[in-house]
Enzyme design. Sequence first.
Site, mmCIF file in Angstrom:
data_model
loop_
_atom_site.group_PDB
_atom_site.id
_atom_site.type_symbol
_atom_site.label_atom_id
_atom_site.label_comp_id
_atom_site.label_asym_id
_atom_site.label_seq_id
_atom_site.Cartn_x
_atom_site.Cartn_y
_atom_site.Cartn_z
ATOM 1 N N LYS A 14 -36.730 -9.032 -10.353
ATOM 2 C CA LYS A 14 -36.470 -10.480 -10.286
ATOM 3 C C LYS A 14 -36.188 -11.048 -11.672
ATOM 4 O O LYS A 14 -35.235 -11.800 -11.865
ATOM 5 C CB LYS A 14 -37.676 -11.229 -9.692
ATOM 6 C CG LYS A 14 -38.036 -10.843 -8.280
ATOM 7 C CD LYS A 14 -39.129 -11.736 -7.710
ATOM 8 C CE LYS A 14 -40.430 -11.682 -8.457
ATOM 9 N NZ LYS A 14 -41.119 -10.386 -8.407
ATOM 10 N N ARG A 89 -45.463 -17.731 -4.142
ATOM 11 C CA ARG A 89 -46.059 -16.416 -3.908
ATOM 12 C C ARG A 89 -46.897 -16.391 -2.641
ATOM 13 O O ARG A 89 -47.438 -15.352 -2.283
ATOM 14 C CB ARG A 89 -46.977 -16.063 -5.086
ATOM 15 C CG ARG A 89 -46.266 -15.464 -6.305
ATOM 16 C CD ARG A 89 -46.463 -14.019 -6.361
ATOM 17 N NE ARG A 89 -46.685 -13.217 -7.511
ATOM 18 C CZ ARG A 89 -46.092 -13.133 -8.672
ATOM 19 N NH1 ARG A 89 -45.212 -13.992 -9.021
ATOM 20 N NH2 ARG A 89 -46.386 -12.215 -9.533
ATOM 21 N N ARG A 128 -42.609 0.232 -17.670
ATOM 22 C CA ARG A 128 -41.952 -0.966 -18.232
ATOM 23 C C ARG A 128 -42.421 -1.264 -19.661
ATOM 24 O O ARG A 128 -43.603 -1.240 -19.974
ATOM 25 C CB ARG A 128 -42.250 -2.165 -17.334
ATOM 26 C CG ARG A 128 -41.626 -3.457 -17.808
ATOM 27 C CD ARG A 128 -41.497 -4.447 -16.694
ATOM 28 N NE ARG A 128 -42.766 -5.014 -16.262
ATOM 29 C CZ ARG A 128 -42.868 -5.922 -15.292
ATOM 30 N NH1 ARG A 128 -41.794 -6.341 -14.659
ATOM 31 N NH2 ARG A 128 -44.039 -6.394 -14.948
ATOM 32 N N ARG A 160 -47.077 -4.757 -20.839
ATOM 33 C CA ARG A 160 -47.895 -5.847 -20.306
ATOM 34 C C ARG A 160 -49.273 -5.318 -19.919
ATOM 35 O O ARG A 160 -49.368 -4.216 -19.344
ATOM 36 C CB ARG A 160 -47.211 -6.449 -19.071
ATOM 37 C CG ARG A 160 -46.396 -7.681 -19.366
ATOM 38 C CD ARG A 160 -45.553 -8.119 -18.213
ATOM 39 N NE ARG A 160 -46.310 -8.376 -16.978
ATOM 40 C CZ ARG A 160 -45.802 -8.976 -15.909
ATOM 41 N NH1 ARG A 160 -44.535 -9.372 -15.919
ATOM 42 N NH2 ARG A 160 -46.514 -9.164 -14.825
ATOM 43 N N ARG A 171 -51.640 -5.575 -7.549
ATOM 44 C CA ARG A 171 -50.545 -6.558 -7.454
ATOM 45 C C ARG A 171 -49.647 -6.277 -6.250
ATOM 46 O O ARG A 171 -49.193 -7.197 -5.578
ATOM 47 C CB ARG A 171 -49.714 -6.542 -8.751
ATOM 48 C CG ARG A 171 -50.464 -7.195 -9.909
ATOM 49 C CD ARG A 171 -49.907 -6.758 -11.249
ATOM 50 N NE ARG A 171 -48.564 -7.187 -11.491
ATOM 51 C CZ ARG A 171 -47.728 -6.577 -12.342
ATOM 52 N NH1 ARG A 171 -48.130 -5.504 -13.012
ATOM 53 N NH2 ARG A 171 -46.521 -7.031 -12.519
HETATM 54 P P1 AMP Z 1 -45.280 -11.876 -12.735
HETATM 55 O O1 AMP Z 1 -44.846 -12.009 -14.151
HETATM 56 O O2 AMP Z 1 -44.477 -12.686 -11.786
HETATM 57 O O3 AMP Z 1 -45.442 -10.449 -12.304
HETATM 58 O O4 AMP Z 1 -46.753 -12.507 -12.689
HETATM 59 C C1 AMP Z 1 -47.805 -12.000 -13.452
HETATM 60 C C2 AMP Z 1 -49.118 -12.566 -12.941
HETATM 61 O O5 AMP Z 1 -49.117 -13.981 -13.086
HETATM 62 C C3 AMP Z 1 -49.397 -12.324 -11.481
HETATM 63 O O6 AMP Z 1 -49.964 -11.057 -11.226
HETATM 64 C C4 AMP Z 1 -50.333 -13.460 -11.162
HETATM 65 O O7 AMP Z 1 -51.633 -13.195 -11.662
HETATM 66 C C5 AMP Z 1 -49.767 -14.596 -11.997
HETATM 67 N N1 AMP Z 1 -48.763 -15.360 -11.247
HETATM 68 C C6 AMP Z 1 -47.425 -15.404 -11.474
HETATM 69 N N2 AMP Z 1 -46.829 -16.213 -10.602
HETATM 70 C C7 AMP Z 1 -47.796 -16.697 -9.797
HETATM 71 C C8 AMP Z 1 -47.814 -17.581 -8.696
HETATM 72 N N3 AMP Z 1 -46.686 -18.124 -8.216
HETATM 73 N N4 AMP Z 1 -48.993 -17.858 -8.117
HETATM 74 C C9 AMP Z 1 -50.145 -17.340 -8.566
HETATM 75 N N5 AMP Z 1 -50.206 -16.484 -9.599
HETATM 76 C C10 AMP Z 1 -49.047 -16.157 -10.221
#
Ligand code: AMP
Length: 345
Positions: A14, A89, A128, A160, A171
Amino acid sequence: MMRIVLLGAPGSGKGTQAQRLQSKYGVPQVSSGDLLRDAVARGTELGKQAKSVMDAGQLVSDDIVLGLIRERLGREDAANGFILDGFPRNIEQANALNALLEEIGQPLDAVLLLDVRNETLMQRLAGRRICPQCGTVYNVHTLPEGVNTCSKDGAELYQRPDDNEEVIGKRLSVYDEQTKPLIEHYSKLGLLRKVAGEGELEEVSERMEAAALAKPVPASKVKVTRSSASRKAPSSKKKSAGGAAAKSAKPAAKQGSAKQAGKKAAGKKAAGKKAAAKGKAAGKRKAAGKSAAKSKVAKKAARGKVAKKSSKRPAARRVAKKAARKVARRPAKAARRGGKARAKK
Ligand code: AMP
Protein backbone atom coordinates in the site's frame (compact mmCIF):
# COMPACT_ATOMS: atom_id res chain seq x y z
CA MET A 1 -9.26 14.55 -8.29
CA MET A 2 -8.58 11.19 -6.69
CA ARG A 3 -10.19 10.18 -3.41
CA ILE A 4 -9.27 6.65 -2.68
CA VAL A 5 -8.64 4.21 0.13
CA LEU A 6 -5.92 1.57 -0.21
CA LEU A 7 -6.91 -1.63 1.48
CA GLY A 8 -4.64 -4.61 1.99
CA ALA A 9 -2.70 -6.59 4.55
CA PRO A 10 0.55 -5.27 6.05
CA GLY A 11 3.22 -5.79 3.41
CA SER A 12 0.78 -5.80 0.48
CA GLY A 13 2.49 -2.70 -0.93
CA LYS A 14 0.00 0.00 0.00
CA GLY A 15 2.72 2.45 1.01
CA THR A 16 4.80 1.93 -2.11
CA GLN A 17 1.80 2.22 -4.41
CA ALA A 18 0.47 5.26 -2.56
CA GLN A 19 3.85 7.00 -3.00
CA ARG A 20 3.81 6.26 -6.72
CA LEU A 21 0.27 7.55 -7.19
CA GLN A 22 1.17 10.60 -5.14
CA SER A 23 4.16 11.54 -7.26
CA LYS A 24 2.31 10.93 -10.52
CA TYR A 25 -0.99 12.63 -9.70
CA GLY A 26 0.03 15.12 -7.02
CA VAL A 27 -2.54 13.78 -4.59
CA PRO A 28 -1.15 13.35 -1.05
CA GLN A 29 -0.61 9.95 0.53
CA VAL A 30 -2.25 9.98 3.94
CA SER A 31 -0.80 7.08 5.91
CA SER A 32 -2.14 6.52 9.42
CA GLY A 33 0.97 4.46 10.23
CA ASP A 34 3.26 7.33 9.14
CA LEU A 35 1.23 9.87 11.13
CA LEU A 36 1.51 7.66 14.22
CA ARG A 37 5.24 7.02 13.72
CA ASP A 38 5.76 10.74 13.34
CA ALA A 39 3.95 11.37 16.65
CA VAL A 40 6.09 8.67 18.30
CA ALA A 41 9.31 10.22 16.89
CA ARG A 42 8.32 13.68 18.11
CA GLY A 43 7.58 12.24 21.55
CA THR A 44 4.13 13.82 21.78
CA GLU A 45 1.65 12.63 24.42
CA LEU A 46 -0.33 10.88 21.73
CA GLY A 47 2.85 9.28 20.38
CA LYS A 48 3.74 7.95 23.82
CA GLN A 49 0.30 6.36 24.13
CA ALA A 50 0.52 4.81 20.67
CA LYS A 51 4.07 3.41 20.85
CA SER A 52 3.53 0.33 23.00
CA VAL A 53 0.37 -0.61 21.09
CA MET A 54 2.21 -0.32 17.78
CA ASP A 55 5.17 -2.31 19.01
CA ALA A 56 2.78 -5.11 19.98
CA GLY A 57 1.21 -5.13 16.51
CA GLN A 58 -2.22 -4.10 17.82
CA LEU A 59 -4.46 -1.32 16.61
CA VAL A 60 -4.16 2.11 18.21
CA SER A 61 -7.47 3.45 19.54
CA ASP A 62 -9.93 4.71 16.95
CA ASP A 63 -10.16 8.14 18.61
CA ILE A 64 -6.42 8.79 18.33
CA VAL A 65 -6.20 7.69 14.70
CA LEU A 66 -9.36 9.48 13.66
CA GLY A 67 -8.08 12.70 15.24
CA LEU A 68 -4.87 12.46 13.19
CA ILE A 69 -6.74 11.71 9.97
CA ARG A 70 -9.23 14.52 10.50
CA GLU A 71 -6.40 17.00 11.02
CA ARG A 72 -4.48 15.71 7.98
CA LEU A 73 -7.46 15.78 5.61
CA GLY A 74 -8.18 19.33 6.72
CA ARG A 75 -4.87 20.55 5.28
CA GLU A 76 -4.83 22.46 2.05
CA ASP A 77 -3.02 19.86 -0.05
CA ALA A 78 -5.82 17.36 0.59
CA ALA A 79 -8.53 19.66 -0.74
CA ASN A 80 -8.35 18.04 -4.16
CA GLY A 81 -8.14 14.46 -3.06
CA PHE A 82 -6.13 11.99 -1.03
CA ILE A 83 -4.83 8.44 -1.00
CA LEU A 84 -5.67 6.91 2.35
CA ASP A 85 -3.13 4.24 3.26
CA GLY A 86 -3.76 2.04 6.31
CA PHE A 87 -6.98 3.81 7.28
CA PRO A 88 -9.67 2.68 7.91
CA ARG A 89 -8.64 -0.56 9.64
CA ASN A 90 -11.99 -1.68 11.09
CA ILE A 91 -15.71 -1.10 10.56
CA GLU A 92 -15.94 1.64 13.21
CA GLN A 93 -13.17 3.58 11.47
CA ALA A 94 -14.90 3.08 8.10
CA ASN A 95 -18.13 4.53 9.48
CA ALA A 96 -16.26 7.43 11.11
CA LEU A 97 -14.46 8.10 7.82
CA ASN A 98 -17.74 8.09 5.95
CA ALA A 99 -19.18 10.68 8.35
CA LEU A 100 -16.03 12.82 8.11
CA LEU A 101 -15.99 12.74 4.30
CA GLU A 102 -19.65 13.67 4.17
CA GLU A 103 -18.93 16.57 6.50
CA ILE A 104 -16.13 17.90 4.30
CA GLY A 105 -17.96 17.11 1.07
CA GLN A 106 -15.34 14.70 -0.29
CA PRO A 107 -16.98 11.34 -0.94
CA LEU A 108 -14.79 8.35 -1.80
CA ASP A 109 -14.27 7.45 -5.46
CA ALA A 110 -12.98 3.95 -4.87
CA VAL A 111 -11.37 1.48 -2.50
CA LEU A 112 -8.49 -0.45 -4.03
CA LEU A 113 -7.71 -3.79 -2.48
CA LEU A 114 -4.15 -5.03 -2.99
CA ASP A 115 -4.39 -8.79 -3.11
CA VAL A 116 -1.22 -10.62 -1.96
CA ARG A 117 -0.70 -14.17 -0.65
CA ASN A 118 0.21 -14.68 3.01
CA GLU A 119 3.64 -16.24 2.40
CA THR A 120 4.61 -13.29 0.22
CA LEU A 121 3.49 -10.86 2.93
CA MET A 122 5.65 -12.60 5.51
CA GLN A 123 8.71 -12.53 3.25
CA ARG A 124 8.22 -8.89 2.31
CA LEU A 125 7.72 -7.70 5.89
CA ALA A 126 10.55 -9.67 7.47
CA GLY A 127 13.00 -8.46 4.80
CA ARG A 128 11.78 -4.87 4.61
CA ARG A 129 14.34 -2.08 5.05
CA ILE A 130 13.49 1.60 4.83
CA CYS A 131 15.39 4.78 4.08
CA PRO A 132 14.96 7.22 6.99
CA GLN A 133 15.52 10.20 4.66
CA CYS A 134 13.21 9.61 1.70
CA GLY A 135 11.08 6.67 2.88
CA THR A 136 12.04 4.42 -0.06
CA VAL A 137 11.31 0.81 0.76
CA TYR A 138 13.86 -1.96 0.01
CA ASN A 139 14.01 -5.65 0.72
CA VAL A 140 17.07 -7.61 1.85
CA HIS A 141 16.14 -10.33 -0.66
CA THR A 142 16.57 -7.98 -3.60
CA LEU A 143 19.32 -5.68 -2.30
CA PRO A 144 22.84 -6.50 -3.55
CA GLU A 145 24.74 -8.42 -0.90
CA GLY A 146 26.33 -6.22 1.77
CA VAL A 147 24.43 -3.10 0.68
CA ASN A 148 22.48 -1.36 3.44
CA THR A 149 22.23 2.21 2.18
CA CYS A 150 19.69 4.09 0.09
CA SER A 151 20.55 4.29 -3.61
CA LYS A 152 18.99 7.78 -3.76
CA ASP A 153 20.60 9.60 -0.82
CA GLY A 154 23.07 7.15 0.71
CA ALA A 155 21.33 7.11 4.11
CA GLU A 156 21.66 3.94 6.15
CA LEU A 157 18.54 1.78 5.89
CA TYR A 158 16.64 0.73 9.02
CA GLN A 159 14.19 -1.99 9.97
CA ARG A 160 10.86 -1.07 11.55
CA PRO A 161 10.59 -2.36 15.15
CA ASP A 162 7.28 -4.07 14.33
CA ASP A 163 8.79 -5.89 11.30
CA ASN A 164 10.00 -8.87 13.34
CA GLU A 165 8.40 -12.29 12.86
CA GLU A 166 6.45 -12.41 16.11
CA VAL A 167 4.85 -8.97 15.67
CA ILE A 168 4.29 -9.60 11.95
CA GLY A 169 2.21 -12.67 12.87
CA LYS A 170 0.14 -10.56 15.25
CA ARG A 171 -0.37 -7.80 12.67
CA LEU A 172 -1.52 -10.30 10.06
CA SER A 173 -4.06 -11.84 12.42
CA VAL A 174 -5.33 -8.38 13.43
CA TYR A 175 -5.77 -7.71 9.70
CA ASP A 176 -7.73 -10.95 9.22
CA GLU A 177 -10.00 -10.30 12.17
CA GLN A 178 -10.59 -6.57 12.03
CA THR A 179 -9.69 -5.20 8.62
CA LYS A 180 -10.77 -7.97 6.24
CA PRO A 181 -14.49 -7.38 6.94
CA LEU A 182 -14.01 -4.04 5.17
CA ILE A 183 -13.69 -5.92 1.88
CA GLU A 184 -17.33 -6.97 2.07
CA HIS A 185 -18.33 -3.60 3.50
CA TYR A 186 -16.92 -1.65 0.54
CA SER A 187 -17.93 -4.30 -1.93
CA LYS A 188 -21.56 -3.86 -0.88
CA LEU A 189 -21.18 -0.12 -1.38
CA GLY A 190 -19.97 -0.78 -4.93
CA LEU A 191 -16.62 0.90 -4.22
CA LEU A 192 -14.23 -2.07 -4.08
CA ARG A 193 -11.72 -2.76 -6.87
CA LYS A 194 -9.45 -5.73 -6.42
CA VAL A 195 -5.90 -5.45 -7.75
CA ALA A 196 -3.42 -8.33 -8.04
CA GLY A 197 -0.56 -7.14 -5.83
CA GLU A 198 2.16 -9.60 -6.85
CA GLY A 199 4.52 -9.46 -9.80
CA GLU A 200 6.80 -6.74 -11.14
CA LEU A 201 6.46 -3.42 -9.34
CA GLU A 202 5.75 -1.61 -12.62
CA GLU A 203 2.98 -4.03 -13.51
CA VAL A 204 1.33 -3.69 -10.11
CA SER A 205 1.56 0.10 -10.42
CA GLU A 206 -0.08 -0.01 -13.83
CA ARG A 207 -2.93 -2.10 -12.47
CA MET A 208 -3.33 0.25 -9.51
CA GLU A 209 -3.42 3.25 -11.76
CA ALA A 210 -6.01 1.67 -14.02
CA ALA A 211 -8.12 0.75 -11.01
CA ALA A 212 -7.81 4.22 -9.50
CA LEU A 213 -8.80 5.95 -12.72
CA ALA A 214 -11.57 3.58 -13.84
CA LYS A 215 -14.87 5.33 -14.03
CA PRO A 216 -17.63 3.57 -12.12
CA VAL A 217 -20.60 2.56 -14.26
CA PRO A 218 -23.84 3.89 -12.76
CA ALA A 219 -26.48 1.17 -12.34
CA SER A 220 -28.86 3.13 -14.60
CA LYS A 221 -26.40 2.81 -17.50
CA VAL A 222 -25.96 -0.96 -17.22
CA LYS A 223 -28.15 -2.61 -19.85
CA VAL A 224 -28.49 -6.36 -19.60
CA THR A 225 -30.86 -8.06 -22.02
CA ARG A 226 -32.05 -11.48 -21.01
CA SER A 227 -30.83 -13.41 -24.01
CA SER A 228 -27.38 -11.81 -24.18
CA ALA A 229 -26.93 -12.22 -20.43
CA SER A 230 -27.58 -15.94 -20.60
CA ARG A 231 -25.38 -16.41 -23.68
CA LYS A 232 -22.44 -14.48 -22.28
CA ALA A 233 -22.73 -15.71 -18.73
CA PRO A 234 -20.18 -18.56 -18.82
CA SER A 235 -17.30 -16.44 -20.15
CA SER A 236 -17.90 -13.48 -17.83
CA LYS A 237 -18.08 -15.89 -14.90
CA LYS A 238 -14.75 -17.41 -15.92
CA LYS A 239 -13.12 -13.98 -15.98
CA SER A 240 -13.99 -12.99 -12.45
CA ALA A 241 -13.21 -16.43 -11.06
CA GLY A 242 -9.70 -16.31 -12.53
CA GLY A 243 -8.86 -13.10 -10.74
CA ALA A 244 -8.84 -11.24 -14.02
CA ALA A 245 -11.14 -8.76 -12.36
CA ALA A 246 -8.08 -7.56 -10.53
CA LYS A 247 -6.01 -7.20 -13.65
CA SER A 248 -8.68 -5.46 -15.65
CA ALA A 249 -9.65 -3.42 -12.59
CA LYS A 250 -13.34 -3.50 -13.25
CA PRO A 251 -15.55 -1.76 -10.70
CA ALA A 252 -16.97 -4.31 -8.27
CA ALA A 253 -20.51 -3.24 -9.09
CA LYS A 254 -20.00 -4.25 -12.72
CA GLN A 255 -18.41 -7.56 -11.80
CA GLY A 256 -21.33 -8.25 -9.51
CA SER A 257 -23.91 -7.87 -12.25
CA ALA A 258 -22.02 -10.15 -14.60
CA LYS A 259 -21.72 -12.75 -11.87
CA GLN A 260 -25.40 -12.55 -11.11
CA ALA A 261 -26.33 -12.92 -14.75
CA GLY A 262 -24.13 -16.02 -14.88
CA LYS A 263 -25.78 -17.48 -11.80
CA LYS A 264 -29.27 -16.84 -13.20
CA ALA A 265 -28.47 -18.45 -16.53
CA ALA A 266 -26.86 -21.45 -14.84
CA GLY A 267 -29.90 -21.82 -12.60
CA LYS A 268 -32.27 -21.81 -15.53
CA LYS A 269 -30.17 -24.29 -17.44
CA ALA A 270 -30.18 -26.54 -14.39
CA ALA A 271 -33.98 -26.26 -14.15
CA GLY A 272 -34.31 -27.37 -17.78
CA LYS A 273 -31.92 -30.28 -17.24
CA LYS A 274 -33.71 -31.32 -14.07
CA ALA A 275 -37.03 -31.39 -15.84
CA ALA A 276 -35.62 -33.40 -18.73
CA ALA A 277 -33.99 -35.80 -16.27
CA LYS A 278 -37.32 -36.22 -14.48
CA GLY A 279 -38.96 -37.06 -17.78
CA LYS A 280 -36.20 -39.57 -18.50
CA ALA A 281 -36.59 -41.22 -15.12
CA ALA A 282 -40.32 -41.45 -15.60
CA GLY A 283 -39.74 -42.98 -19.03
CA LYS A 284 -37.44 -45.64 -17.60
CA ARG A 285 -40.03 -46.68 -15.05
CA LYS A 286 -42.63 -47.02 -17.74
CA ALA A 287 -40.37 -49.04 -20.01
CA ALA A 288 -40.09 -51.54 -17.20
CA GLY A 289 -43.65 -52.68 -17.92
CA LYS A 290 -46.16 -49.87 -17.26
CA SER A 291 -49.16 -49.62 -19.55
CA ALA A 292 -49.47 -47.15 -22.45
CA ALA A 293 -52.35 -45.43 -20.68
CA LYS A 294 -50.21 -44.86 -17.61
CA SER A 295 -47.42 -43.46 -19.74
CA LYS A 296 -49.86 -40.91 -21.20
CA VAL A 297 -50.60 -39.66 -17.71
CA ALA A 298 -46.89 -39.50 -16.92
CA LYS A 299 -46.33 -37.69 -20.19
CA LYS A 300 -48.85 -35.03 -19.18
CA ALA A 301 -47.34 -34.76 -15.74
CA ALA A 302 -43.87 -34.33 -17.22
CA ARG A 303 -45.15 -31.61 -19.50
CA GLY A 304 -46.81 -29.84 -16.60
CA LYS A 305 -43.60 -29.97 -14.58
CA VAL A 306 -41.51 -28.61 -17.39
CA ALA A 307 -43.86 -25.74 -17.99
CA LYS A 308 -43.91 -24.91 -14.30
CA LYS A 309 -40.14 -25.10 -13.79
CA SER A 310 -39.17 -22.92 -16.71
CA SER A 311 -42.16 -20.63 -16.99
CA LYS A 312 -39.87 -17.57 -16.84
CA ARG A 313 -37.71 -18.61 -19.82
CA PRO A 314 -39.53 -19.38 -23.05
CA ALA A 315 -36.37 -20.72 -24.81
CA ALA A 316 -35.34 -22.97 -21.93
CA ARG A 317 -38.94 -24.16 -21.59
CA ARG A 318 -39.14 -25.10 -25.27
CA VAL A 319 -35.90 -27.10 -25.10
CA ALA A 320 -36.81 -28.83 -21.86
CA LYS A 321 -40.34 -29.58 -23.05
CA LYS A 322 -39.04 -31.12 -26.26
CA ALA A 323 -36.59 -33.29 -24.34
CA ALA A 324 -39.26 -34.42 -21.90
CA ARG A 325 -41.73 -35.24 -24.69
CA LYS A 326 -39.10 -37.26 -26.53
CA VAL A 327 -38.35 -39.26 -23.40
CA ALA A 328 -42.01 -39.67 -22.52
CA ARG A 329 -42.76 -40.93 -26.05
CA ARG A 330 -40.13 -43.68 -25.89
CA PRO A 331 -41.76 -45.86 -23.22
CA ALA A 332 -45.14 -45.41 -24.87
CA LYS A 333 -43.74 -46.85 -28.12
CA ALA A 334 -42.02 -49.62 -26.19
CA ALA A 335 -45.26 -50.45 -24.39
CA ARG A 336 -47.14 -50.49 -27.71
CA ARG A 337 -44.51 -52.79 -29.19
CA GLY A 338 -44.78 -55.03 -26.11
CA GLY A 339 -48.62 -55.11 -26.45
CA LYS A 340 -48.42 -56.06 -30.13
CA ALA A 341 -45.96 -58.84 -29.37
CA ARG A 342 -48.22 -60.17 -26.66
CA ALA A 343 -51.25 -60.05 -29.04
CA LYS A 344 -49.29 -62.02 -31.70
CA LYS A 345 -48.54 -64.72 -29.15
P1 AMP B 1 1.25 0.50 9.15
O1 AMP B 1 2.37 1.45 8.93
O2 AMP B 1 0.02 0.85 8.40
O3 AMP B 1 1.65 -0.93 9.00
O4 AMP B 1 0.86 0.67 10.70
C1 AMP B 1 1.77 0.43 11.73
C2 AMP B 1 1.02 0.34 13.05
O5 AMP B 1 0.38 1.58 13.32
C3 AMP B 1 -0.08 -0.69 13.09
O6 AMP B 1 0.39 -1.99 13.39
C4 AMP B 1 -0.96 -0.13 14.17
O7 AMP B 1 -0.41 -0.37 15.46
C5 AMP B 1 -0.87 1.37 13.93
N1 AMP B 1 -1.91 1.83 13.00
C6 AMP B 1 -1.73 2.27 11.73
N2 AMP B 1 -2.89 2.61 11.18
C7 AMP B 1 -3.84 2.38 12.12
C8 AMP B 1 -5.24 2.52 12.16
N3 AMP B 1 -5.93 2.97 11.10
N4 AMP B 1 -5.89 2.19 13.29
C9 AMP B 1 -5.24 1.75 14.37
N5 AMP B 1 -3.91 1.57 14.40
C10 AMP B 1 -3.20 1.88 13.29
